[in-house]
Design an enzyme around this catalytic site. Structure first.
Site, PDB file in Angstrom:
ATOM      1  N   SER A 165       0.838  -1.206   0.000  1.00 53.36           N
ATOM      2  CA  SER A 165       0.000   0.000   0.000  1.00 53.36           C
ATOM      3  C   SER A 165       0.866   1.247   0.000  1.00 53.36           C
ATOM      4  O   SER A 165       2.009   1.224   0.496  1.00 53.36           O
ATOM      5  CB  SER A 165      -0.879   0.008   1.254  1.00 53.36           C
ATOM      6  OG  SER A 165      -1.514   1.255   1.403  1.00 53.36           O
TER       7      SER A 165
ATOM      8  N   TYR B  49      -1.207  -0.520  10.159  1.00 56.26           N
ATOM      9  CA  TYR B  49      -1.288  -0.894   8.742  1.00 56.26           C
ATOM     10  C   TYR B  49      -0.005  -0.474   8.006  1.00 56.26           C
ATOM     11  O   TYR B  49       0.535  -1.237   7.196  1.00 56.26           O
ATOM     12  CB  TYR B  49      -2.525  -0.202   8.163  1.00 56.26           C
ATOM     13  CG  TYR B  49      -2.894  -0.553   6.751  1.00 56.26           C
ATOM     14  CD1 TYR B  49      -3.588  -1.724   6.448  1.00 56.26           C
ATOM     15  CD2 TYR B  49      -2.606   0.323   5.694  1.00 56.26           C
ATOM     16  CE1 TYR B  49      -3.965  -2.019   5.150  1.00 56.26           C
ATOM     17  CE2 TYR B  49      -2.974   0.042   4.402  1.00 56.26           C
ATOM     18  CZ  TYR B  49      -3.657  -1.133   4.125  1.00 56.26           C
ATOM     19  OH  TYR B  49      -4.027  -1.411   2.817  1.00 56.26           O
TER      20      TYR B  49
HETATM   21  P1  NAP Z   1     -11.542  -5.797   0.616  1.00 53.14           P
HETATM   22  O1  NAP Z   1     -12.469  -5.428  -0.484  1.00 53.14           O
HETATM   23  O2  NAP Z   1     -11.862  -5.426   2.012  1.00 53.14           O
HETATM   24  O3  NAP Z   1     -11.250  -7.374   0.519  1.00 53.14           O
HETATM   25  C1  NAP Z   1     -10.396  -7.955   1.450  1.00 53.14           C
HETATM   26  C2  NAP Z   1     -10.166  -9.398   1.039  1.00 53.14           C
HETATM   27  O4  NAP Z   1      -9.223  -9.980   1.977  1.00 53.14           O
HETATM   28  C3  NAP Z   1     -11.410 -10.239   1.101  1.00 53.14           C
HETATM   29  O5  NAP Z   1     -11.349 -11.181   0.065  1.00 53.14           O
HETATM   30  C4  NAP Z   1     -11.298 -10.915   2.458  1.00 53.14           C
HETATM   31  O6  NAP Z   1     -11.997 -12.162   2.542  1.00 53.14           O
HETATM   32  C5  NAP Z   1      -9.813 -11.155   2.532  1.00 53.14           C
HETATM   33  N1  NAP Z   1      -9.320 -11.353   3.882  1.00 53.14           N
HETATM   34  C6  NAP Z   1      -9.353 -10.481   4.926  1.00 53.14           C
HETATM   35  N2  NAP Z   1      -8.794 -11.037   6.020  1.00 53.14           N
HETATM   36  C7  NAP Z   1      -8.384 -12.283   5.648  1.00 53.14           C
HETATM   37  C8  NAP Z   1      -7.755 -13.353   6.328  1.00 53.14           C
HETATM   38  N3  NAP Z   1      -7.407 -13.250   7.617  1.00 53.14           N
HETATM   39  N4  NAP Z   1      -7.507 -14.496   5.636  1.00 53.14           N
HETATM   40  C9  NAP Z   1      -7.850 -14.610   4.336  1.00 53.14           C
HETATM   41  N5  NAP Z   1      -8.446 -13.627   3.638  1.00 53.14           N
HETATM   42  C10 NAP Z   1      -8.718 -12.486   4.298  1.00 53.14           C
HETATM   43  O7  NAP Z   1     -10.084  -5.158   0.378  1.00 53.14           O
HETATM   44  P2  NAP Z   1      -9.379  -4.629  -0.952  1.00 53.14           P
HETATM   45  O8  NAP Z   1      -9.542  -3.158  -0.987  1.00 53.14           O
HETATM   46  O9  NAP Z   1      -9.733  -5.443  -2.120  1.00 53.14           O
HETATM   47  O10 NAP Z   1      -7.855  -4.882  -0.521  1.00 53.14           O
HETATM   48  C11 NAP Z   1      -7.067  -5.937  -1.045  1.00 53.14           C
HETATM   49  C12 NAP Z   1      -5.625  -5.654  -0.663  1.00 53.14           C
HETATM   50  O11 NAP Z   1      -5.240  -4.385  -1.190  1.00 53.14           O
HETATM   51  C13 NAP Z   1      -5.375  -5.578   0.841  1.00 53.14           C
HETATM   52  O12 NAP Z   1      -4.151  -6.159   1.167  1.00 53.14           O
HETATM   53  C14 NAP Z   1      -5.341  -4.089   1.101  1.00 53.14           C
HETATM   54  O13 NAP Z   1      -4.581  -3.777   2.250  1.00 53.14           O
HETATM   55  C15 NAP Z   1      -4.686  -3.592  -0.166  1.00 53.14           C
HETATM   56  N6  NAP Z   1      -4.929  -2.184  -0.464  1.00 53.14           N
HETATM   57  C16 NAP Z   1      -6.175  -1.730  -0.725  1.00 53.14           C
HETATM   58  C17 NAP Z   1      -6.367  -0.385  -1.016  1.00 53.14           C
HETATM   59  C18 NAP Z   1      -7.709   0.199  -1.334  1.00 53.14           C
HETATM   60  O14 NAP Z   1      -7.798   1.430  -1.481  1.00 53.14           O
HETATM   61  N7  NAP Z   1      -8.752  -0.571  -1.497  1.00 53.14           N
HETATM   62  C19 NAP Z   1      -5.272   0.487  -1.012  1.00 53.14           C
HETATM   63  C20 NAP Z   1      -4.014  -0.026  -0.745  1.00 53.14           C
HETATM   64  C21 NAP Z   1      -3.855  -1.367  -0.465  1.00 53.14           C
HETATM   65  P3  NAP Z   1     -13.570 -12.229   2.979  1.00 53.14           P
HETATM   66  O15 NAP Z   1     -14.337 -11.791   1.761  1.00 53.14           O
HETATM   67  O16 NAP Z   1     -13.802 -13.650   3.354  1.00 53.14           O
HETATM   68  O17 NAP Z   1     -13.734 -11.272   4.118  1.00 53.14           O
END
Ligand code: NAP
Length: 239
Positions: free
Chosen positions: A137, A150
């Site tokens: 991130s 984080y």
């Molecule tokens: P999201 O929509 O909240 O989805 C999170 C995903 O992670 C879901 O599939 C969830 O599974 C899974 N997950 C959470 N805890 C877990 C665990 N303990 N074991 C296995 N799976 C787990 O998040 P996203 O925005 O797509 O983010 C994906 C990645 O990108 C993350 O690493 C996040 O930190 C990073 N990121 C996101 C952003 C942003 O702006 N969105 C920015 C920078 C970085 P369930 O569906 O079963 O809950």
């Protein structure tokens, strides 16, 4: 058959990555922790070319059991692409940050990386081809207030990416990271997009597919001489 594992593949960025890898010809192992319905939707979006593999990335025994069972069922195959995407945030200013929220974020975003990567690394080294792509991130590059937990986890992930890349490059296993800025998923729900996008040169949040495109490139043969890199996908927010 080529196999890829995407942690947190049920929703958001992880789902878009599953779709991208499917389009590249992979059978995709879709990991999730609790949201089976969303994971099944991802599986139907990739037309059944994969399987669900639920486990909590933070639970070392559960990771080992799930991956061990898959490997036992596929003795002649290996998972050649690993996308460590599962992540959570529990934001709070440090002065109010509870120990439970510190540990939960480190356990999921950083220790989870260790658990899954350690389990899949050896077959990649033995087969002399692998791709490990870590979703970090912007917060792990510059640090963001309210996200000491984080930022620490994502910054640790960047350092681990660079270290492991040097360990395994000779075996044709590359290890890279993508660093999204603000991407439109459940994770940013509740953030004030109108106010935040004023600071983004591209003047908008990104889409999951824009992150998945970079992950697809890093998973491809074309990226074979790139390792230990962090590629930002943030609309120019930070360089
Ligand atoms: P999201 O929509 O909240 O989805 C999170 C995903 O992670 C879901 O599939 C969830 O599974 C899974 N997950 C959470 N805890 C877990 C665990 N303990 N074991 C296995 N799976 C787990 O998040 P996203 O925005 O797509 O983010 C994906 C990645 O990108 C993350 O690493 C996040 O930190 C990073 N990121 C996101 C952003 C942003 O702006 N969105 C920015 C920078 C970085 P369930 O569906 O079963 O809950």
């Amino acid at each position: 058959m080529k196999y890829a594992l995407v942690t947190g593949g049920s929703r958001g960025i992880g789902r878009a990555i599953c779709q991208k890898l499917y389009a590249m010809g992979y059978e995709v192992l879709i990991n999730f922790v609790s949201n089976r319905k969303a994971a099944e939707e991802t599986l139907s979006l990739i037309e059944g070319h994969g399987e669900l593999i639920p486990f909590d990335v933070a639970d070392a025994d559960a990771v080992q059991a799930a991956i061990g069972a898959w490997q036992a069922a596929h003795p002649d195959d290996y998972i050649s692409v690993l996308v460590n995407n599962a992540g959570i945030r529990r934001d709070s200013l440090m002065i109010w940050l509870e120990a439970a929220d510190w540990h939960k974020v480190i356990d999921t975003n950083l220790n989870g990386w260790y658990n899954v990567t350690r389990a899949l690394l050896q077959p990649m080294l033995l087969r002399k081809w692998g791709r490990i792509i870590n979703v970090t991130s912007l917060s792990g590059i510059k640090g963001l207030p309210g996200q000491t937990n984080y930022s620490a986890a994502k910054g640790g992930l960047i350092a681990a990416t660079k270290a492991l890349a040097q360990e395994v490059a000779r075996k044709k296993v590359t290890v890279n990271a993508v660093a999204p800025g603000f991407i439109r998923t459940d994770m940013v729900e509740g953030l004030d997009e109108d106010s935040l996008k004023k600071d983004i040169p591209a003047a908008r949040f990104g889409e999951p597919e824009e992150v998945a495109a970079v992950v697809g490139f890093l998973a491809s043969q074309e990226s074979s001489y790139i390792t230990g890199e962090v590629i930002s996908v943030n609309g120019g927010l930070y360089t």
